[in-house]
Design an enzyme around this catalytic site. Structure first.
Site, PDB file in Angstrom:
ATOM      1  N   SER A 205       0.844  -1.191   0.000  1.00 26.33           N
ATOM      2  CA  SER A 205       0.000   0.000   0.000  1.00 26.33           C
ATOM      3  C   SER A 205       0.892   1.258   0.000  1.00 26.33           C
ATOM      4  CB  SER A 205      -0.949  -0.038   1.210  1.00 26.33           C
ATOM      5  OG  SER A 205      -1.909   0.970   1.101  1.00 26.33           O
ATOM      6  N   ASP A 275     -18.788 -14.476 -10.981  1.00 23.78           N
ATOM      7  CA  ASP A 275     -17.995 -15.503 -10.290  1.00 23.78           C
ATOM      8  C   ASP A 275     -17.583 -16.645 -11.216  1.00 23.78           C
ATOM      9  OD1 ASP A 275     -16.789 -17.170  -8.478  1.00 23.78           O
ATOM     10  OD2 ASP A 275     -18.543 -17.502  -7.211  1.00 23.78           O
ATOM     11  N   ASP A 278     -14.545 -17.472 -14.487  1.00 25.08           N
ATOM     12  CA  ASP A 278     -13.326 -18.288 -14.406  1.00 25.08           C
ATOM     13  C   ASP A 278     -13.628 -19.783 -14.356  1.00 25.08           C
ATOM     14  OD1 ASP A 278     -14.123 -18.816 -11.726  1.00 25.08           O
ATOM     15  OD2 ASP A 278     -13.018 -17.077 -10.995  1.00 25.08           O
ATOM     16  N   VAL A 280     -15.482 -21.437 -12.040  1.00 24.69           N
ATOM     17  CA  VAL A 280     -15.747 -22.021 -10.724  1.00 24.69           C
ATOM     18  C   VAL A 280     -16.553 -21.054  -9.852  1.00 24.69           C
ATOM     19  CG1 VAL A 280     -14.715 -22.990  -8.633  1.00 24.69           C
ATOM     20  CG2 VAL A 280     -13.575 -23.310 -10.837  1.00 24.69           C
ATOM     21  N   ASP A 282     -16.962 -20.045  -6.642  1.00 26.08           N
ATOM     22  CA  ASP A 282     -16.313 -20.175  -5.334  1.00 26.08           C
ATOM     23  C   ASP A 282     -16.222 -18.833  -4.605  1.00 26.08           C
ATOM     24  OD1 ASP A 282     -14.531 -18.955  -7.000  1.00 26.08           O
ATOM     25  OD2 ASP A 282     -12.857 -20.309  -6.614  1.00 26.08           O
ATOM     26  N   ASP A 420      -9.223  -5.682  -3.860  1.00 24.43           N
ATOM     27  CA  ASP A 420      -8.678  -4.608  -3.022  1.00 24.43           C
ATOM     28  C   ASP A 420      -9.702  -3.490  -2.872  1.00 24.43           C
ATOM     29  OD1 ASP A 420      -7.248  -2.364  -2.012  1.00 24.43           O
ATOM     30  OD2 ASP A 420      -5.376  -3.237  -2.742  1.00 24.43           O
ATOM     31  N   HIS A 460      -7.227  -5.686   0.575  1.00 19.88           N
ATOM     32  CA  HIS A 460      -6.094  -4.757   0.578  1.00 19.88           C
ATOM     33  C   HIS A 460      -4.906  -5.318   1.368  1.00 19.88           C
ATOM     34  CE1 HIS A 460      -4.106  -1.001  -0.064  1.00 19.88           C
ATOM     35  NE2 HIS A 460      -4.063  -0.688   1.202  1.00 19.88           N
TER      36      HIS A 460
HETATM   37 CA   LIG Z   1     -14.792 -18.021  -9.324  1.00 20.53          CA
END
Ligand SMILES: [Ca+2]
Ligand SMILES: *[C@@H]1O[C@H](CO)[C@@H](O)[C@H](O)[C@H]1NC(C)=O
Ligand SMILES: *[C@@H]1O[C@H](CO)[C@@H](O)[C@H](O)[C@H]1NC(C)=O
Ligand SMILES: *[C@@H]1O[C@H](CO)[C@@H](O)[C@H](O)[C@H]1NC(C)=O
Ligand SMILES: *[C@@H]1O[C@H](CO)[C@@H](O)[C@H](O)[C@H]1NC(C)=O
Ligand SMILES: *[C@@H]1O[C@H](CO)[C@@H](O)[C@H](O)[C@H]1NC(C)=O
Ligand SMILES: *[C@@H]1O[C@H](CO)[C@@H](O)[C@H](O)[C@H]1NC(C)=O
Ligand SMILES: *[C@@H]1O[C@H](CO)[C@@H](O)[C@H](O)[C@H]1NC(C)=O
Ligand SMILES: *[C@@H]1O[C@H](CO)[C@@H](O)[C@H](O)[C@H]1NC(C)=O
Ligand SMILES: *[C@@H]1O[C@H](CO)[C@@H](O)[C@H](O)[C@H]1NC(C)=O
Ligand SMILES: *[C@@H]1O[C@H](CO)[C@@H](O)[C@H](O)[C@H]1NC(C)=O
Ligand SMILES: *[C@@H]1O[C@H](CO)[C@@H](O)[C@H](O)[C@H]1NC(C)=O
Ligand SMILES: *[C@@H]1O[C@H](CO)[C@@H](O)[C@H](O)[C@H]1NC(C)=O
Length: 557
Positions: A205, A275, A278, A280, A282, A420, A460
């Site tokens: 940071s 979600d 990608d 999956v 999760d 973040d 973050h």
């Molecule tokens: Ca996912």
């Protein structure tokens, strides 16, 4: 247990026999200056005189500390929330008050471990601190580094010390890190009577910005720099952070969106839309750049259930929160907040109060007006912050070849959590692209000097639902009650990976992140996943998604 007052600091020692570490330490020559001590590490510690080597300094603490001791810091600024620190290995602790100008000074905290690896490590700060990260200094020492950090030239998390004091602002912008690095190296070489072999930096940071600033201004200070979520493009970032209060409105305003709505309704819709991009479901969005979240379905007109929907004004707020910030002529000021971070962002950014780091920076540095408030934050404020840019705190280099080039050969490892909530992860690809262009490199060429890892499921600097533990500091190496955590292994620890890169010419291709059940090592590993270096993207190949081998790093065409 006993209490003693030393250098103004209370020291709490455990009544265990002192482990005189002579078996771990073989002095290369007789450096012991005082008589009456045995030639042990403890004796060496107490006989050492740091003021022989450092000008304009006074000693705040100087003691041999055995592993297991809990140091107490009753005078430490309460906003730093660091009243104590347990020390993991035997160290010689030297804390100095070093004057940096006629109006400024810093507190440097250096720990010299008895079991030294010949490595030197400087630790950064965060936000607009003001806070010594004792836990990170301990992390360095427990892994065999001489570890030094500081209060960055002022005490606490606030910015009042900047007010009408350029010396303090300059310490913050660059001087503190450089000063303690020079001092720390001198002390190291004299303390052990052996020259350190390699010099490293670790920070996140605000501490990430400090590391990039060091590479920019003092290319010889470090051989390896590890930075997370770097607060680069600092002036515009400060404005971007200030802009959220104006976007969300105050907590008592008519259309204010509650934390429960952000964390429930809005977060769920984001996961619904993004979600499984990608592959999956999760709760972790591997690459938020692929998530083009549209809040329209949350509008009351689109919902049958009027108790769980957003008014048109609230839909507009959500849209603005996830839009880039633009200046008066439509130029980009700072990229958009990435979707996926909204639960964590309710703590500060979306809580209906001004973001304190930005508020203090505008009050005490940009306008030097303690009554300024950001209710009417506008593009004029963005321009003012950018125009002032004190001591080039901006930190937006286009060329780091004096650090990375053949004459020095420095390496940079950058990581950024993809959830973040305080510095959007979309800023770092922009920084990376700027360097590629400014240094005229392909990403393959950049790989030989700088590698950037996108850490999915991390907020973050640390924490989050994903495999976020990557050895980024104490938090991220071990959880609070754990002693081993992810360990010091180059495949799963960014600092160890940097050591392997600098000392063995083995750059990391991936960093394996670990997610413990409830973030507790004792509860066991929930799953691990290898994070890819940019611009590679983590891609699910099928099988058990909790296994690292079910994923691979793919480069889009
Ligand atoms: Ca996912
Ligand atoms: C030095 O070592 C001797 C023998 O090992 C021991 O008796 C003595 O107490 C030690 N002195 C100090 C100051 O540690
Ligand atoms: C020590 O302080 C004096 C007076 O402020 C200054 O002139 C001198 O340059 C400082 N020395 C170092 C090494 O910083
Ligand atoms: C900063 O805090 C330390 C204690 O950690 C204290 O000794 C020192 O005086 C403080 N400095 C300022 C400028 O308040
Ligand atoms: C540190 O030194 C400054 C002068 O440079 C002094 O004002 C301050 O009180 C000192 N703080 C401590 C903790 O010694
Ligand atoms: C000393 O450090 C080395 C390397 O970091 C480690 O292998 C060894 O176990 C350490 N020894 C002790 C006694 O801590
Ligand atoms: C530095 O590295 C050399 C070569 O590996 C080694 O012999 C030496 O002991 C190291 N120095 C320190 C201070 O560790
Ligand atoms: C919200 O709170 C602020 C400060 O407490 C107050 O000045 C303002 O009038 C309030 N606004 C509303 C709409 O209640
Ligand atoms: C409407 O939404 C609220 C809050 O999410 C929920 O408790 C309630 O069950 C929903 N009602 C219907 C009919 O779906
Ligand atoms: C910062 O914002 C200004 C608009 O005020 C813009 O012109 C400038 O390009 C931005 N700088 C960066 C590095 O984003
Ligand atoms: C945001 O700032 C603008 C420009 O000063 C102002 O008109 C508007 O009322 C502010 N909005 C909120 C919610 O504070
Ligand atoms: C950039 O690199 C390419 C390939 O190495 C080279 O042909 C070109 O001249 C370089 N451009 C500049 C501006 O240095
Ligand atoms: C750590 O241990 C203490 C004492 O056993 C316990 O109270 C605390 O809940 C533990 N913390 C975590 C995160 O497990």
């Amino acid at each position: 247990m006993f209490l003693l007052l030393e250098g103004g600091l209370l020291v709490l020692g455990l009544a265990v026999p002192l482990t005189l570490a002579s078996d771990l330490y073989s002095p290369k020559s007789n450096l012991i200056r005082a008589t009456g001590y045995n030639d042990t590490f403890q004796a060496r510690c107490l006989a050492f005189n740091p003021l022989d080597l450092v000008a304009n300094a006074t000693v705040n603490a100087h003691e041999f500390v055995t592993a297991g001791t809990t140091l107490l810091f009753p005078d430490n600024d309460a906003t730093c929330a660091r009243p104590s620190q347990t020390v993991s290995v035997d160290v010689c602790r030297i804390a100095l008050n070093i004057s940096t100008s006629s109006t400024s000074g810093l507190l440097a905290e250096s720990w010299f471990p008895s079991n030294w690896t010949g490595r030197f490590l400087t630790l950064g700060n965060g936000g607009i601190d003001g806070c010594i990260k004792y836990e990170d200094i301990n992390y360095g020492a427990m892994n065999g580094f001489v570890a030094i950090g500081s209060n960055n030239g002022h005490n606490g998390t606030g910015g009042l010390a900047f007010y009408h004091n350029d010396g303090v602002v300059e310490d913050y912008a660059w001087r503190s890190i450089h000063t303690i690095t020079e001092v720390g190296k001198k002390l190291t070489n004299s303390f052990y009577d052996a020259t350190f072999n390699h010099s490293y930096y670790l920070g996140c940071s605000g501490g990430g910005r400090q590391g990039i600033k060091a590479a920019e201004m003092f290319p010889n200070d470090f051989d390896g720099i590890v930075v997370g979520a770097p607060a680069v493009n600092f002036n515009n970032m400060t404005s971007w952070r200030a802009s959220f209060f104006n976007k969300t409105g105050a907590a008592n305003s008519t259309n204010f969106i509650s934390a429960a709505t952000w964390s429930g309704l809005i977060h769920n819709e984001i996961l619904k839309q993004c979600d499984t991009i990608d592959g999956v479901a999760d709760g972790v969005i591997e690459d938020p750049e692929l998530c083009h979240f549209d809040p329209t379905p949350l509008g009351c007109e689109a919902q049958s259930n009027a108790t769980s929907c957003l008014t048109p004004a609230q839909v507009q707020i959500v849209r603005e929160v996830f839009s880039p910030l633009y200046g008066a002529s439509g130029e980009l000021v700072f990229p958009a907040m990435q979707p996926g971070s909204e639960q964590a962002a309710t703590q500060k950014m979306y809580n209906g109060t001004p973001f304190s780091y930005s508020l203090d920076w505008f009050r005490y540095v940009v306008y030097q007006d303690p009554t300024w408030d950001d209710t009417h934050f506008s593009t004029a404020d963005i321009t003012a912050a950018q125009a002032l840019n004190p001591f080039n705190v901006q930190t937006w280099p286009s060329d780091l070849s004096s650090y990375t080039g053949a004459s020095h050969g420095g390496k940079l490892l950058v990581y950024h959590g993809q959830q973040d909530q305080q510095i959007t992860s979309f800023n770092t690809p922009r920084f990376y692209a700027r360097l590629l262009q400014g240094m005229n490199l392909t990403h393959t060429e950049m790989d030989s000097v700088l590698r950037f890892f996108r850490i999915s499921g991390m907020t973050h600097c640390n924490s989050g639902p994903g495999p976020w533990m990557i050895g980024q500091a104490t938090i991220g190496a071990v959880s609070s009650n754990d002693t081993v955590g992810v360990g010091f292994d180059p495949k799963s620890n960014v600092l160890a990976a940097m050591v392997d890169w600098v000392e063995n010419a083995h750059p990391p291709d991936t960093i394996e992140g670990t997610k413990f059940v409830n973030d507790s090592q004792a509860a066991g590993v929930a799953f691990k996943r290898r994070h890819c270096r940019y611009p590679y993207r983590n891609t699910f190949m099928g099988g058990d998604s909790t296994l690292p081998d079910s994923w691979t790093c793919v480069l889009d065409g």
